[in-house]
Design a protein around this motif. Structure first.
Motif: not given
Length: 58
Positions: A36-58
């Motif tokens: 579960s931890r590795s899945q959570w961290l994988g999702g976290w990495r994808e979310g951070v990458d998306g946020r940093l590349s400008g796909l999501f605005n906070k």
């Protein structure tokens, strides 16, 4: 039984993704189980990458 485990891991990935988009630290992972931890961290990495590349605005 496999369906329940897969759903649980999908949920962990989704929660990690939301945390990554929201800018939360990876240190805030609520899971102790390795799978579960590795899945959570994988999702976290994808979310951070998306946020940093400008796909999501906070």
């Amino acid at each position: 039984m496999k369906r329940q485990k897969r759903d649980r891991l999908d949920r962990a990935f989704s929660k990690g993704f939301q945390a990554g988009i929201g800018g939360r630290s990876k240190e805030n992972c609520p899971y102790a189980n390795l799978d579960s931890r590795s899945q959570w961290l994988g999702g976290w990495r994808e979310g951070v990458d998306g946020r940093l590349s400008g796909l999501f605005n906070k």
